[in-house]
Design a protein around this motif. Structure first.
Motif, PDB file in Angstrom:
ATOM      1  N   ARG A 107       5.497 -10.114   5.392  1.00 56.08           N
ATOM      2  CA  ARG A 107       4.347  -9.930   6.192  1.00 56.08           C
ATOM      3  C   ARG A 107       4.616 -10.635   7.562  1.00 56.08           C
ATOM      4  O   ARG A 107       3.826 -10.607   8.518  1.00 56.08           O
ATOM      5  N   ASP A 108       5.764 -11.461   7.732  1.00 52.59           N
ATOM      6  CA  ASP A 108       6.129 -12.304   8.783  1.00 52.59           C
ATOM      7  C   ASP A 108       6.007 -11.370  10.174  1.00 52.59           C
ATOM      8  O   ASP A 108       5.507 -12.228  11.189  1.00 52.59           O
ATOM      9  N   ILE A 109       6.422 -10.371  10.129  1.00 49.95           N
ATOM     10  CA  ILE A 109       6.242  -9.570  11.428  1.00 49.95           C
ATOM     11  C   ILE A 109       5.218  -9.672  11.965  1.00 49.95           C
ATOM     12  O   ILE A 109       4.670  -9.427  13.309  1.00 49.95           O
ATOM     13  N   TRP A 110       4.230  -9.270  11.082  1.00 53.37           N
ATOM     14  CA  TRP A 110       2.585  -9.351  11.710  1.00 53.37           C
ATOM     15  C   TRP A 110       1.922 -10.678  11.608  1.00 53.37           C
ATOM     16  O   TRP A 110       1.084 -10.739  12.475  1.00 53.37           O
ATOM     17  N   THR A 111       2.415 -11.435  10.839  1.00 51.91           N
ATOM     18  CA  THR A 111       1.455 -12.876  10.869  1.00 51.91           C
ATOM     19  C   THR A 111       2.312 -13.900  11.227  1.00 51.91           C
ATOM     20  O   THR A 111       1.396 -14.942  11.955  1.00 51.91           O
ATOM     21  N   ARG A 112       3.572 -13.973  11.435  1.00 52.52           N
ATOM     22  CA  ARG A 112       4.086 -15.207  12.062  1.00 52.52           C
ATOM     23  C   ARG A 112       5.452 -14.468  12.973  1.00 52.52           C
ATOM     24  O   ARG A 112       6.653 -14.735  12.316  1.00 52.52           O
ATOM     25  N   PRO A 113       5.326 -13.717  13.814  1.00 53.36           N
ATOM     26  CA  PRO A 113       6.136 -13.100  14.655  1.00 53.36           C
ATOM     27  C   PRO A 113       7.089 -14.026  15.444  1.00 53.36           C
ATOM     28  O   PRO A 113       8.446 -13.733  15.434  1.00 53.36           O
ATOM     29  N   TRP A 121      -5.556  -5.062   8.050  1.00 53.27           N
ATOM     30  CA  TRP A 121      -4.312  -5.071   7.609  1.00 53.27           C
ATOM     31  C   TRP A 121      -4.248  -5.354   6.156  1.00 53.27           C
ATOM     32  O   TRP A 121      -5.211  -6.112   5.548  1.00 53.27           O
ATOM     33  N   TYR A 122      -3.324  -4.790   5.428  1.00 52.65           N
ATOM     34  CA  TYR A 122      -3.082  -4.846   4.079  1.00 52.65           C
ATOM     35  C   TYR A 122      -1.550  -4.906   3.898  1.00 52.65           C
ATOM     36  O   TYR A 122      -0.991  -3.893   3.848  1.00 52.65           O
ATOM     37  N   LEU A 123      -1.007  -6.215   3.892  1.00 53.60           N
ATOM     38  CA  LEU A 123       0.601  -6.342   4.256  1.00 53.60           C
ATOM     39  C   LEU A 123       1.026  -6.418   2.835  1.00 53.60           C
ATOM     40  O   LEU A 123       0.479  -7.039   1.756  1.00 53.60           O
ATOM     41  N   PRO A 124       2.249  -6.211   2.731  1.00 50.16           N
ATOM     42  CA  PRO A 124       3.432  -6.101   1.533  1.00 50.16           C
ATOM     43  C   PRO A 124       3.453  -7.631   1.203  1.00 50.16           C
ATOM     44  O   PRO A 124       3.248  -8.686   2.148  1.00 50.16           O
ATOM     45  N   GLN A 125       3.541  -7.937  -0.197  1.00 47.03           N
ATOM     46  CA  GLN A 125       3.558  -9.257  -0.566  1.00 47.03           C
ATOM     47  C   GLN A 125       4.439  -9.420  -1.609  1.00 47.03           C
ATOM     48  O   GLN A 125       4.563  -8.304  -2.355  1.00 47.03           O
ATOM     49  N   VAL A 126       5.122 -10.422  -1.449  1.00 46.91           N
ATOM     50  CA  VAL A 126       6.217 -10.906  -2.919  1.00 46.91           C
ATOM     51  C   VAL A 126       5.544 -11.763  -3.661  1.00 46.91           C
ATOM     52  O   VAL A 126       5.094 -12.798  -3.364  1.00 46.91           O
ATOM     53  N   LEU A 127       5.524 -11.357  -4.877  1.00 50.88           N
ATOM     54  CA  LEU A 127       4.695 -11.820  -6.011  1.00 50.88           C
ATOM     55  C   LEU A 127       5.568 -12.245  -7.358  1.00 50.88           C
ATOM     56  O   LEU A 127       6.379 -11.257  -7.410  1.00 50.88           O
ATOM     57  N   ASP A 128       5.325 -13.020  -8.224  1.00 47.04           N
ATOM     58  CA  ASP A 128       5.744 -13.022  -9.412  1.00 47.04           C
ATOM     59  C   ASP A 128       4.650 -12.238 -10.338  1.00 47.04           C
ATOM     60  O   ASP A 128       3.536 -12.103  -9.944  1.00 47.04           O
ATOM     61  N   ARG A 129       5.067 -12.153 -11.482  1.00 47.16           N
ATOM     62  CA  ARG A 129       3.998 -11.557 -12.544  1.00 47.16           C
ATOM     63  C   ARG A 129       2.903 -12.051 -12.905  1.00 47.16           C
ATOM     64  O   ARG A 129       1.582 -11.086 -12.633  1.00 47.16           O
ATOM     65  N   SER A 130       2.524 -13.377 -12.559  1.00 45.30           N
ATOM     66  CA  SER A 130       1.200 -13.853 -12.924  1.00 45.30           C
ATOM     67  C   SER A 130       0.334 -13.832 -11.575  1.00 45.30           C
ATOM     68  O   SER A 130      -0.794 -13.970 -11.687  1.00 45.30           O
ATOM     69  N   GLN A 131       0.934 -13.336 -10.521  1.00 46.74           N
ATOM     70  CA  GLN A 131      -0.005 -12.897  -9.413  1.00 46.74           C
ATOM     71  C   GLN A 131      -0.277 -11.628  -9.150  1.00 46.74           C
ATOM     72  O   GLN A 131      -1.032 -11.307  -8.146  1.00 46.74           O
ATOM     73  N   VAL A 139       0.827  -1.182   0.047  1.00 47.37           N
ATOM     74  CA  VAL A 139       0.112   0.161  -0.082  1.00 47.37           C
ATOM     75  C   VAL A 139       0.832   1.400   0.090  1.00 47.37           C
ATOM     76  O   VAL A 139       1.970   1.197   0.267  1.00 47.37           O
ATOM     77  N   LEU A 140       0.466   2.152  -0.590  1.00 45.76           N
ATOM     78  CA  LEU A 140       1.070   3.896  -0.479  1.00 45.76           C
ATOM     79  C   LEU A 140       1.311   4.343   0.939  1.00 45.76           C
ATOM     80  O   LEU A 140       2.263   4.951   1.114  1.00 45.76           O
ATOM     81  N   ASP A 141       0.266   4.061   1.617  1.00 44.11           N
ATOM     82  CA  ASP A 141       0.653   4.696   2.982  1.00 44.11           C
ATOM     83  C   ASP A 141       0.760   3.374   4.064  1.00 44.11           C
ATOM     84  O   ASP A 141       1.546   2.459   3.863  1.00 44.11           O
ATOM     85  N   ARG A 142       0.274   3.499   5.380  1.00 43.81           N
ATOM     86  CA  ARG A 142       0.375   2.708   6.321  1.00 43.81           C
ATOM     87  C   ARG A 142      -0.184   1.182   6.227  1.00 43.81           C
ATOM     88  O   ARG A 142      -1.222   1.306   5.047  1.00 43.81           O
ATOM     89  N   HIS A 143       0.223   0.325   6.558  1.00 43.90           N
ATOM     90  CA  HIS A 143      -0.255  -1.263   6.331  1.00 43.90           C
ATOM     91  C   HIS A 143      -1.495  -1.505   7.039  1.00 43.90           C
ATOM     92  O   HIS A 143      -1.856  -2.694   6.917  1.00 43.90           O
ATOM     93  N   PHE A 144      -2.167  -0.561   7.483  1.00 42.07           N
ATOM     94  CA  PHE A 144      -3.578  -0.997   8.342  1.00 42.07           C
ATOM     95  C   PHE A 144      -4.230   0.353   8.483  1.00 42.07           C
ATOM     96  O   PHE A 144      -4.070   1.377   8.007  1.00 42.07           O
TER      97      PHE A 144
END
Length: 340
Positions: free
Chosen positions: A224-230, A169-179, A154-159
């Motif tokens: 996203r692990d800091i928020w989802t799998r600390p 929460w709208y957390l950063p994601q690592v994706l390939d082009r198809s996703q 997201v362009l601003d805060r993650h929540f």
């Protein structure tokens, strides 16, 4: 004569502000705190001489520390009245908080440049940033940004806070082009940041406080692990690599910061700046690493700004915190604070 004291603008759940205020009071620095979710019945009066009266306490702020003061935290039933009037109420308190910070002899958190400004400053300073674009169409934008993998965020805060105390929460994601269809839960057409994924040897959270640097090396599998799998995130306090330290100091200086939390990668010895948060929390990282160095640095910073504003002759080198025991033995919580 009005008192001279530090003013903290935040919310009730702000553990960092609670601990810092307690330590400041213990070393003789007066503190007044106003929470966005505790405004019911608060009476405020700002005089032409810039003295502020809150619930009968008249004082002149020496340092105004603007943290998590968001009217999204205010209960929906306070105050009563038409919807338009409640909107004006929230806007007015938000503006007052920012104006108080800007009018104080010293302020922390009043200037909060967004990601676009931060990256422009970094590029102007010669600090590397990931190649990226802002787009409402991530899949289409990938054609303009060739990469093997991408980070979508997201362009601003993650929540956001749809209801007081409940975060979405709208957390950063690592994706390939198809996703690259977009972030789940966001309406089509929402502007988001699409960046190349930068391979790196290490990731650092670096805190800048009053000229001091305190760095934590962070090891995790996904952003996203800091928020989802600390519990899967490893944190250790380290001396930052020279390139990382130089980048943080340059960026903090260019932005005129007193305090900031920086996320930086190290790629073959080169610093890659991700983003900075002028309100970033630190207790979770401290407790994970078993230290309290950021807490002490922040308190020293606020103390010295207060002393400077009141003309106190005591030298900044006097270490009044050495014996206070600011929680260095505390156990890491199961989850990071929601407002980090």
């Amino acid at each position: 004569m009005a008192d001279r004291c530090v003013l903290i603008l935040s919310r009730r759940g702000d553990g960092e502000a609670t601990e810092a205020a307690s330590l400041l009071r213990r070393i003789g620095v007066p503190v007044h705190r106003l929470d966005a979710d505790g405004l019911a019945g608060v009476e405020a009066f700002l005089a032409p001489d810039d003295t502020l009266t809150l619930d009968g306490h008249r004082f002149a702020p020496t340092v105004t520390w603007l943290r998590h003061f968001s009217l999204r935290a205010a209960p929906d039933d306070s105050p009563a009245g038409p919807v338009g009037g409640r909107m004006v109420y929230r806007d007015a308190w938000t503006v007052l908080a920012r104006q108080l910070a800007l009018a104080s002899p010293a302020a922390i958190g009043a200037a909060d440049p967004g990601q676009l400004v931060q990256h422009a400053q970094a590029r102007a300073l010669g600090v590397r940033t990931p190649r990226g674009v802002v787009t409402t169409d991530p899949a289409g934008a990938a054609g303009l940004l060739p990469a093997e993998r991408y980070v979508l965020k997201v362009l601003d805060r993650h929540f956001v806070e749809p209801e007081p105390g409940r975060l979405a929460w709208y957390l950063p994601q690592v994706l390939d082009r198809s996703q690259l269809a977009g972030l789940p839960g966001l309406p089509r057409g929402t502007p988001v940041v699409l960046q190349e994924y930068v391979e790196h040897e290490a990731e650092f959270r670096v805190y800048f406080a009053g000229g001091e640097l305190h760095a934590f090396e962070v090891a995790k599998a996904h952003p996203r692990d800091i928020w989802t799998r600390p519990d899967q995130v490893r944190v250790r306090h380290v001396r930052p690599p020279a390139a990382v330290a130089a980048a943080v100091r340059a960026l903090a200086g260019a932005a005129g910061l007193v305090y900031g939390a920086f996320d930086v990668l190290s790629d073959r010895g080169e610093a890659v700046f991700l983003e900075m948060n002028t309100h970033g929390d630190w207790q979770w990282f401290e407790r994970k690493a078993g230290v309290d160095l950021v807490t002490r640095a922040v308190v020293r910073t606020v103390r010295d700004l207060h002393w400077s504003a009141v003309g106190d002759p005591r030298p900044a080198a006097v270490n009044l915190l050495a014996f206070l025991g600011a929680g260095s033995g505390a156990r890491a919580p199961a989850h990071p604070p929601p407002l980090s």
